[in-house]
Write a protein that holds these residues in place. Structure first.
Motif, mmCIF file in Angstrom:
data_model
loop_
_atom_site.group_PDB
_atom_site.id
_atom_site.type_symbol
_atom_site.label_atom_id
_atom_site.label_comp_id
_atom_site.label_asym_id
_atom_site.label_seq_id
_atom_site.Cartn_x
_atom_site.Cartn_y
_atom_site.Cartn_z
ATOM 1 N N ALA A 118 31.211 17.550 44.836
ATOM 2 C CA ALA A 118 30.629 17.547 43.491
ATOM 3 C C ALA A 118 30.591 16.148 42.895
ATOM 4 O O ALA A 118 29.729 15.831 42.073
ATOM 5 C CB ALA A 118 31.418 18.477 42.577
ATOM 6 N N ASP A 119 31.507 15.305 43.311
ATOM 7 C CA ASP A 119 31.561 13.942 42.805
ATOM 8 C C ASP A 119 30.551 13.025 43.494
ATOM 9 O O ASP A 119 30.156 12.008 42.928
ATOM 10 C CB ASP A 119 32.976 13.388 43.001
ATOM 11 N N ARG A 120 30.110 13.413 44.698
ATOM 12 C CA ARG A 120 29.249 12.520 45.476
ATOM 13 C C ARG A 120 27.799 12.987 45.598
ATOM 14 O O ARG A 120 26.909 12.171 45.824
ATOM 15 C CB ARG A 120 29.818 12.349 46.894
ATOM 16 N N MET B 100 26.195 24.354 42.718
ATOM 17 C CA MET B 100 27.643 24.504 42.627
ATOM 18 C C MET B 100 28.118 25.002 41.269
ATOM 19 O O MET B 100 29.322 25.068 41.017
ATOM 20 C CB MET B 100 28.329 23.171 42.955
ATOM 21 N N VAL B 101 27.214 25.377 40.382
ATOM 22 C CA VAL B 101 27.647 25.807 39.049
ATOM 23 C C VAL B 101 28.433 27.111 39.082
ATOM 24 O O VAL B 101 29.167 27.421 38.138
ATOM 25 C CB VAL B 101 26.455 25.942 38.069
ATOM 26 N N GLY B 102 28.314 27.865 40.136
ATOM 27 C CA GLY B 102 29.049 29.122 40.245
ATOM 28 C C GLY B 102 30.302 29.019 41.089
ATOM 29 O O GLY B 102 30.865 30.046 41.477
ATOM 30 N N ASP B 103 30.777 27.801 41.359
ATOM 31 C CA ASP B 103 31.986 27.644 42.162
ATOM 32 C C ASP B 103 33.142 28.434 41.550
ATOM 33 O O ASP B 103 33.259 28.546 40.329
ATOM 34 C CB ASP B 103 32.367 26.163 42.256
ATOM 35 N N THR B 104 34.005 28.958 42.391
ATOM 36 C CA THR B 104 35.094 29.806 41.918
ATOM 37 C C THR B 104 36.215 29.031 41.239
ATOM 38 O O THR B 104 37.019 29.615 40.514
ATOM 39 C CB THR B 104 35.701 30.601 43.089
ATOM 40 N N ASP B 105 36.273 27.719 41.441
ATOM 41 C CA ASP B 105 37.348 26.917 40.871
ATOM 42 C C ASP B 105 36.852 26.150 39.645
ATOM 43 O O ASP B 105 35.853 25.438 39.706
ATOM 44 C CB ASP B 105 37.885 25.935 41.920
ATOM 45 N N VAL C 274 36.252 22.263 39.979
ATOM 46 C CA VAL C 274 35.004 21.905 40.656
ATOM 47 C C VAL C 274 33.857 21.971 39.651
ATOM 48 O O VAL C 274 33.011 21.066 39.577
ATOM 49 C CB VAL C 274 34.733 22.843 41.855
ATOM 50 N N ARG C 275 33.839 23.028 38.849
ATOM 51 C CA ARG C 275 32.766 23.186 37.862
ATOM 52 C C ARG C 275 32.832 22.096 36.785
ATOM 53 O O ARG C 275 31.804 21.688 36.245
ATOM 54 C CB ARG C 275 32.807 24.577 37.229
ATOM 55 N N VAL C 276 34.040 21.614 36.470
ATOM 56 C CA VAL C 276 34.167 20.497 35.532
ATOM 57 C C VAL C 276 33.435 19.275 36.078
ATOM 58 O O VAL C 276 32.684 18.601 35.354
ATOM 59 C CB VAL C 276 35.648 20.162 35.260
ATOM 60 N N TYR C 277 33.637 18.977 37.355
ATOM 61 C CA TYR C 277 32.938 17.843 37.967
ATOM 62 C C TYR C 277 31.428 18.054 37.954
ATOM 63 O O TYR C 277 30.662 17.126 37.719
ATOM 64 C CB TYR C 277 33.436 17.625 39.405
ATOM 65 N N VAL C 278 31.021 19.280 38.205
ATOM 66 C CA VAL C 278 29.585 19.596 38.167
ATOM 67 C C VAL C 278 29.039 19.362 36.762
ATOM 68 O O VAL C 278 27.993 18.721 36.581
ATOM 69 C CB VAL C 278 29.340 21.047 38.613
ATOM 70 N N PHE D 159 22.277 24.422 30.858
ATOM 71 C CA PHE D 159 22.259 25.687 30.127
ATOM 72 C C PHE D 159 22.994 26.803 30.856
ATOM 73 O O PHE D 159 23.590 27.675 30.218
ATOM 74 C CB PHE D 159 20.812 26.101 29.835
ATOM 75 N N ARG D 160 22.970 26.794 32.178
ATOM 76 C CA ARG D 160 23.650 27.845 32.937
ATOM 77 C C ARG D 160 25.156 27.812 32.755
ATOM 78 O O ARG D 160 25.856 28.780 33.069
ATOM 79 C CB ARG D 160 23.320 27.720 34.425
ATOM 80 N N MET D 161 25.692 26.691 32.236
ATOM 81 C CA MET D 161 27.136 26.546 32.121
ATOM 82 C C MET D 161 27.633 26.717 30.685
ATOM 83 O O MET D 161 28.821 26.592 30.420
ATOM 84 C CB MET D 161 27.561 25.178 32.671
ATOM 85 N N ILE D 162 26.740 27.015 29.764
ATOM 86 C CA ILE D 162 27.124 27.174 28.362
ATOM 87 C C ILE D 162 28.153 28.288 28.180
ATOM 88 O O ILE D 162 29.057 28.188 27.349
ATOM 89 C CB ILE D 162 25.865 27.444 27.502
ATOM 90 N N ALA D 163 28.033 29.335 28.953
ATOM 91 C CA ALA D 163 28.944 30.478 28.824
ATOM 92 C C ALA D 163 29.969 30.527 29.954
ATOM 93 O O ALA D 163 30.502 31.594 30.271
ATOM 94 C CB ALA D 163 28.144 31.780 28.782
ATOM 95 N N ASP D 164 30.266 29.374 30.548
ATOM 96 C CA ASP D 164 31.254 29.342 31.632
ATOM 97 C C ASP D 164 32.565 29.979 31.151
ATOM 98 O O ASP D 164 32.965 29.796 29.995
ATOM 99 C CB ASP D 164 31.507 27.894 32.060
#
Length: 252
Positions: free
Chosen positions: A126-128, A137-142, A145-149, A159-164
């Motif tokens: 996600a960093d590279r 990767m927005v649906g990663d289980t961790d 990881v999603r923070v890095y995304v 927008f897909r991550m607004i309701a994470d």
């Protein structure tokens, strides 16, 4: 992010006794030339620091150890071998090896590690990865990881991550979402998320926060919302909010 180092249990990083150099294949050439040292730079001991010391002095030998039976040698060898030799290690059994590989291989190879079982590997991916490819990767289980995304994905595609489900991820989204879109997060359940929203929101949208249940959010909204919307807060239960409302209505 910094280059990873092998981090398994003490087998690869703890103290190790000096090996017997007698009979070692490198005794007559490398040892004699100062290119290895049983206490500091030795490939024979399962100690990551000594293995690294050896391969730092002799990087041309790294590819010999990419498929060694011991993870310590494979992981350190992956730091020094040519990129072109690393592709088989994308599927190495050991996560320490894959972490090093994820840091070093060309970005075009990273898709193979996007769903690796080890979260540190996925964080490196996600960093590279190019930002425009991170949406996968927005649906990663961790959550980490999603923070890095969320930190790197193009702001217009967040927008897909607004309701994470995780507040740390939503904080990153709130910090990067275009201000005109922050109204979508005005009612987030987390105070810190709403605080970021209030601080970045444009004045017209800030009216959405004037009746927030937390006085800090109402205060931040009152600082910037159009004055014609502020009269409803003249009787706010918190003096700090009433004070800023009075000052703004008075033109202060």
């Amino acid at each position: 992010m910094p280059e990873p180092v092998p981090d398994h249990a003490a087998t690869g990083a703890g103290p190790a006794s000096a090996p017997d150099c007698g009979g070692c294949e490198f005794e007559k050439d490398l040892l004699a030339a100062g290119r290895c040292d049983p206490a500091e730079a030795c490939i024979q001991v399962l100690n990551s620091r000594r293995i690294d010391g050896f391969l730092k002095r002799n990087p041309a030998l790294a590819e010999r150890y990419l498929f060694d039976s011991q993870w310590e040698r494979r992981a350190v060898a992956a730091r020094y071998a040519a990129q072109s030799a690393l592709k088989p290690l994308l599927f190495d059994d050991d996560e320490a090896v894959r972490r090093t590989v994820a840091y070093r291989v060309p970005v075009d190879w990273l898709e193979a590690l996007m769903h690796d079982v080890d979260r540190e590997v996925r964080i490196t991916v996600a960093d590279r990865l190019p930002a425009e490819r991170l949406e996968a990767m927005v649906g990663d289980t961790d959550y980490l990881v999603r923070v890095y995304v969320a930190r790197r994905m193009p702001a217009g595609r967040l927008f897909r991550m607004i309701a994470d489900p995780d507040e740390q991820v939503r904080k990153e989204v709130a910090r990067r979402l275009p201000p005109q879109s922050l109204a979508l997060m005005a009612y987030d359940e987390n105070l810190q998320v709403r605080q970021i929203v209030a601080e970045r929101m444009d004045p017209d949208s800030a009216t959405l926060l004037l009746r927030d249940r937390e006085w800090l959010i109402r205060y931040l909204a009152a600082v910037k919302a159009p004055t014609e919307a502020l009269r409803e807060l003249l009787d706010d239960p918190v003096e700090e909010v009433r004070e800023v409302v009075r000052a703004r209505l008075a033109g202060g």
